[in-house]
Design a protein around this motif. Structure first.
Motif, short mmCIF file in Angstrom:
data_model
loop_
_atom_site.label_atom_id
_atom_site.label_comp_id
_atom_site.label_asym_id
_atom_site.label_seq_id
_atom_site.Cartn_x
_atom_site.Cartn_y
_atom_site.Cartn_z
N ARG A 56 60.48 -73.38 -61.23
CA ARG A 56 61.34 -72.14 -61.15
C ARG A 56 60.55 -70.80 -62.03
O ARG A 56 60.46 -70.94 -63.18
CB ARG A 56 62.76 -72.13 -61.64
N ASN A 57 60.22 -69.71 -61.18
CA ASN A 57 59.56 -68.74 -61.90
C ASN A 57 60.25 -67.73 -62.52
O ASN A 57 60.67 -66.62 -62.16
CB ASN A 57 58.75 -68.20 -60.55
N PRO B 60 61.07 -68.81 -56.73
CA PRO B 60 60.01 -69.66 -56.56
C PRO B 60 58.82 -69.25 -57.06
O PRO B 60 58.52 -67.95 -57.05
CB PRO B 60 60.03 -70.15 -55.12
N PHE B 61 57.99 -70.19 -57.35
CA PHE B 61 56.27 -69.90 -57.35
C PHE B 61 55.71 -69.90 -55.95
O PHE B 61 55.90 -70.89 -55.12
CB PHE B 61 55.47 -70.90 -58.29
N VAL B 62 54.99 -68.98 -55.67
CA VAL B 62 54.40 -68.72 -54.23
C VAL B 62 52.93 -68.81 -54.48
O VAL B 62 52.25 -68.66 -55.15
CB VAL B 62 54.77 -67.40 -53.86
N THR B 63 52.42 -69.82 -53.45
CA THR B 63 51.06 -69.92 -53.14
C THR B 63 50.70 -69.84 -51.83
O THR B 63 51.35 -69.67 -51.11
CB THR B 63 50.61 -71.49 -53.79
N TYR B 64 49.30 -69.98 -51.59
CA TYR B 64 48.74 -69.55 -50.34
C TYR B 64 47.83 -70.63 -49.90
O TYR B 64 47.07 -71.12 -50.52
CB TYR B 64 48.15 -68.39 -50.03
N HIS B 65 48.29 -71.40 -48.61
CA HIS B 65 47.40 -72.49 -47.97
C HIS B 65 46.45 -71.79 -47.15
O HIS B 65 46.81 -71.25 -45.81
CB HIS B 65 48.46 -73.28 -47.37
N ALA C 128 59.92 -73.28 -47.33
CA ALA C 128 61.10 -72.64 -47.69
C ALA C 128 61.60 -73.18 -48.95
O ALA C 128 61.80 -74.26 -49.09
CB ALA C 128 62.30 -72.45 -46.57
N ALA C 129 62.00 -72.27 -50.00
CA ALA C 129 62.45 -72.66 -51.23
C ALA C 129 63.91 -72.82 -51.20
O ALA C 129 64.67 -72.03 -51.15
CB ALA C 129 61.96 -71.46 -52.31
N GLY C 130 64.57 -73.96 -50.99
CA GLY C 130 65.95 -74.14 -50.70
C GLY C 130 66.35 -75.20 -51.75
O GLY C 130 65.71 -75.69 -52.50
N GLY C 131 67.86 -75.18 -51.77
CA GLY C 131 68.52 -76.10 -52.61
C GLY C 131 68.96 -75.60 -53.86
O GLY C 131 69.78 -76.36 -54.64
N GLY D 123 46.78 -70.87 -43.29
CA GLY D 123 47.13 -69.32 -43.14
C GLY D 123 48.36 -69.08 -43.61
O GLY D 123 49.05 -68.12 -42.84
N ARG D 124 49.15 -69.60 -44.46
CA ARG D 124 50.54 -69.33 -44.68
C ARG D 124 50.86 -69.54 -46.15
O ARG D 124 50.37 -70.21 -47.00
CB ARG D 124 51.50 -70.26 -43.79
N ASP D 125 52.05 -68.91 -46.60
CA ASP D 125 52.35 -69.04 -47.94
C ASP D 125 53.34 -70.52 -47.94
O ASP D 125 53.88 -70.51 -46.92
CB ASP D 125 53.62 -67.94 -48.25
N LEU D 126 53.18 -70.90 -49.11
CA LEU D 126 53.97 -71.99 -49.44
C LEU D 126 54.76 -71.78 -50.62
O LEU D 126 54.39 -71.36 -51.46
CB LEU D 126 53.19 -73.35 -49.41
N TYR D 127 55.78 -72.81 -51.01
CA TYR D 127 56.38 -72.48 -52.54
C TYR D 127 56.31 -73.91 -53.06
O TYR D 127 56.69 -74.80 -52.47
CB TYR D 127 57.95 -72.03 -51.89
N LEU D 128 56.26 -73.77 -54.22
CA LEU D 128 56.60 -74.70 -55.17
C LEU D 128 58.14 -75.10 -55.27
O LEU D 128 58.88 -74.04 -55.39
CB LEU D 128 56.08 -74.80 -56.60
#
Length: 580
Positions: free
Chosen positions: A309-310, A268-273, A260-263, A277-282
């Motif tokens: 930050r996108n 966020p930039f989104v990528t896929y692992h 989760a992109a917090g703080g 089998g899930r989205d992750l965020y830089l």
């Protein structure tokens, strides 16, 4: 053009070299008085060879010629791409050690045998004598090359095979010329790396700004002061570490890939692992994981790391940038103001040796203590609007603001004011429009509205405000800090409200009947998903001690301390638009 400059040496090259450069028109080359200029006549028209840029055809001709030189060197049993070179001194060390040599004096003792290496950035040849300027990481030194002194046929090899841009290893003794130039009196040399592409003209350098950013390696060769900025950047980062660790802070590392992109509130930039089998965020901030460290028992932690930050590009914004975030248990935001002052002043002294600096023609005084003032008072001072007297009546607050600011507002600013969802948001918008650009000298802006500070502790004396500050210098935000929110129930409620507001904006952007371009932009601004970091709230429920935290933008600090106008000047390889 370098291809033309090299032609003067072709008479001494093998026949196989001479067919490399061809022209549709006949060319006549005349050596001018200056050894670095050549006059070209094509048919009946004369022109001076342009040195401001090298055309593609000339560049390819030079490259082809130099590839031929590589082949010729190898045919002679000489490898133009060496494995190593044993140096005894840097250029700067030689300048220091032999500064006592008088003009015309030569040092010939066995102890004065030196070995240096670097890139050739200038060369001049006069019959049996040649002068080369060698540059390494520390500076430059002249090479004094005499035909009689060099081993076997090395002088001829130097004239034929060595070009500006090549990296040489050189052995010899020390001499100061009659004109006072400290020089290495060369006994032998080796081509360590043969450069295939010509460097920009030495008088104009690499002046195309876009190309400077895309080919930073050429930029640093052509403009040595650029490399100095990155050396200063390294010194600033080192000084930050030294300062905070002297205060007992421990450096930790937190995840770049997050569930989760917090703080912060940012796209966020989104990528896929694939395996998971899930989205992750830089990460868009390091905050929430550093606070988890406080829950785990650490009392003083920090991280210097890349944030992603996108969002848009500007002279102040790059999609990836560097911050230091730090958290200290049992302290509040007043403590963090003192630490922030200490970090910045230590860096200024380390890089510039003084606390009064020039930034883009403006004198900035970093002497402590810096001004500390509330957002309310700064807005009142600049506009005459006292938001303390307006209470929570949003309609009256908007009318008062528009009346006070008058016709000077741009349409986009009027729209922002009219669409503010609360008095706290309105106060912040007025601050950003009117006050922020005028905060030139270091100023801590205190006590932000609770609506825009979801991670900050409520102010202990003023309802609706938080214990938060931002540092501004030259009209730019440099740091952001809070007395940290530790109440897990309050934290959950605020984060849920933040998600709700974002989703409302997202839905409104789709349904609003605005112009097509504005509609697309609005949708784009809020199209990303915001989720609540449940694990962070769970961590708070185990108990986090009272604490303060601060984030400082290192890129902007480097801009300030190196007098750099753009963030791209202090990031070695900034993100750029695709080159057409």
């Amino acid at each position: 053009m370098e291809a033309l400059k090299l032609w003067s040496t072709l008479s001494s090259l093998p026949i196989s070299f001479r067919h490399v450069i061809r022209r549709r028109t006949s060319l006549t080359f005349v050596r001018c008085r200056s050894s670095t200029s050549i006059t070209v006549s094509a048919g009946t028209r004369n022109r001076r060879a342009s040195s401001s840029s090298t055309s593609t055809s000339d560049r390819e001709a030079v490259r082809a010629l130099r590839i031929k030189k590589v082949q010729e060197l190898r045919s002679k049993g000489l490898e133009p791409y060496a494995y190593k070179w044993d140096r005894t001194h840097s250029a700067n060390q030689l300048q220091e050690i032999y500064r006592h040599l008088a003009n015309g004096e030569e040092s010939n003792s066995e102890n004065d045998h030196v070995s240096v290496a670097g890139r050739v950035v200038a060369r001049r040849a006069f019959g049996k004598l040649a002068f080369l300027t060698l540059r390494d990481d520390s500076g430059t030194i002249q090479l004094y090359c005499e035909k009689e002194r060099l081993l076997s046929d090395q002088f001829d090899q130097l004239k034929v095979f060595v070009d500006i841009g090549d990296i040489l290893g050189v052995s010899g003794s020390m001499k100061r010329t009659e004109k006072g130039e400290l020089s290495v009196l060369v006994n032998s040399f080796v081509i360590l790396t043969k450069s295939l592409l010509p460097l920009p003209d030495k008088y104009h350098g690499l002046t195309d700004v876009d190309k400077r950013y895309r080919q930073r390696y050429v930029d640093m060769i052509s403009n040595p002061e650029v490399a100095d900025v990155f050396r200063k950047r390294a010194k600033i980062v080192s000084e930050i570490r030294k300062t905070v660790e002297s205060l007992g802070f421990v450096e930790v590392e937190t995840p770049v890939l997050q569930g989760a992109a917090g703080g912060a509130e940012a796209r966020p930039f989104v990528t896929y692992h694939n395996s998971l089998g899930r989205d992750l965020y830089l990460r868009i901030a390091t905050e929430l994981h550093l606070k988890r460290m406080l829950v785990g028992g650490f009392e003083k932690v920090y991280e210097i790391g890349r944030i992603f930050r996108n969002e848009g590009l500007s002279t102040r914004h790059n999609p990836e940038f560097t911050t230091i975030e730090m958290y200290e248990a049992y302290s509040d935001y007043q403590n963090m103001m003192n630490i922030t002052e200490e970090i910045v002043t230590h860096c200024a002294l380390a890089v510039n040796g003084k606390l009064t600096i020039d930034y883009q023609g403006v004198e900035i005084c970093l002497e402590r203590p810096w001004r500390r003032e509330t957002m309310h008072n700064l807005v009142k001072e600049a506009t005459g609007i006292d938001f303390n007297e307006l209470g929570n009546d949003l309609k009256v607050a908007k009318e008062t603001t528009l009346r006070a600011l008058g016709d000077g507002l741009e349409n986009k600013d009027k729209f922002v004011i009219e669409s503010s969802p609360s008095v706290g948001n309105l106060l912040n918008e007025v601050f950003e429009i009117v006050v922020e650009p005028k905060l030139v000298q270091p100023t801590f802006v205190l006590d932000y509205p609770i609506e825009i500070s979801p991670l900050a502790k409520p102010h202990r004396r003023h309802v609706g405000l938080t214990e938060r500050f931002e540092l501004f210098i030259c009209g730019r935000e440099m740091a952001n800090a809070f007395s940290e929110l530790t109440d897990p129930l309050d934290q959950r409620a605020r984060l849920e409200e933040q998600v709700r507001q974002h989703n409302e904006k997202r839905a409104a952007a789709v349904s609003e009947k605005s112009s097509a371009q504005e509609k697309l932009k609005e949708i784009d601004d809020h199209s990303y998903e915001v989720t609540l970091d449940d694990d962070f709230v769970t961590a708070l429920e185990y108990g986090m001690p009272p604490a303060s935290g601060m984030g400082l933008g290192i890129d902007r600090l480097v801009m300030l301390l190196t007098n750099s106008a753009s963030i791209r000047d202090v990031i070695a390889f900034p993100v750029l638009k695709i080159q057409q």
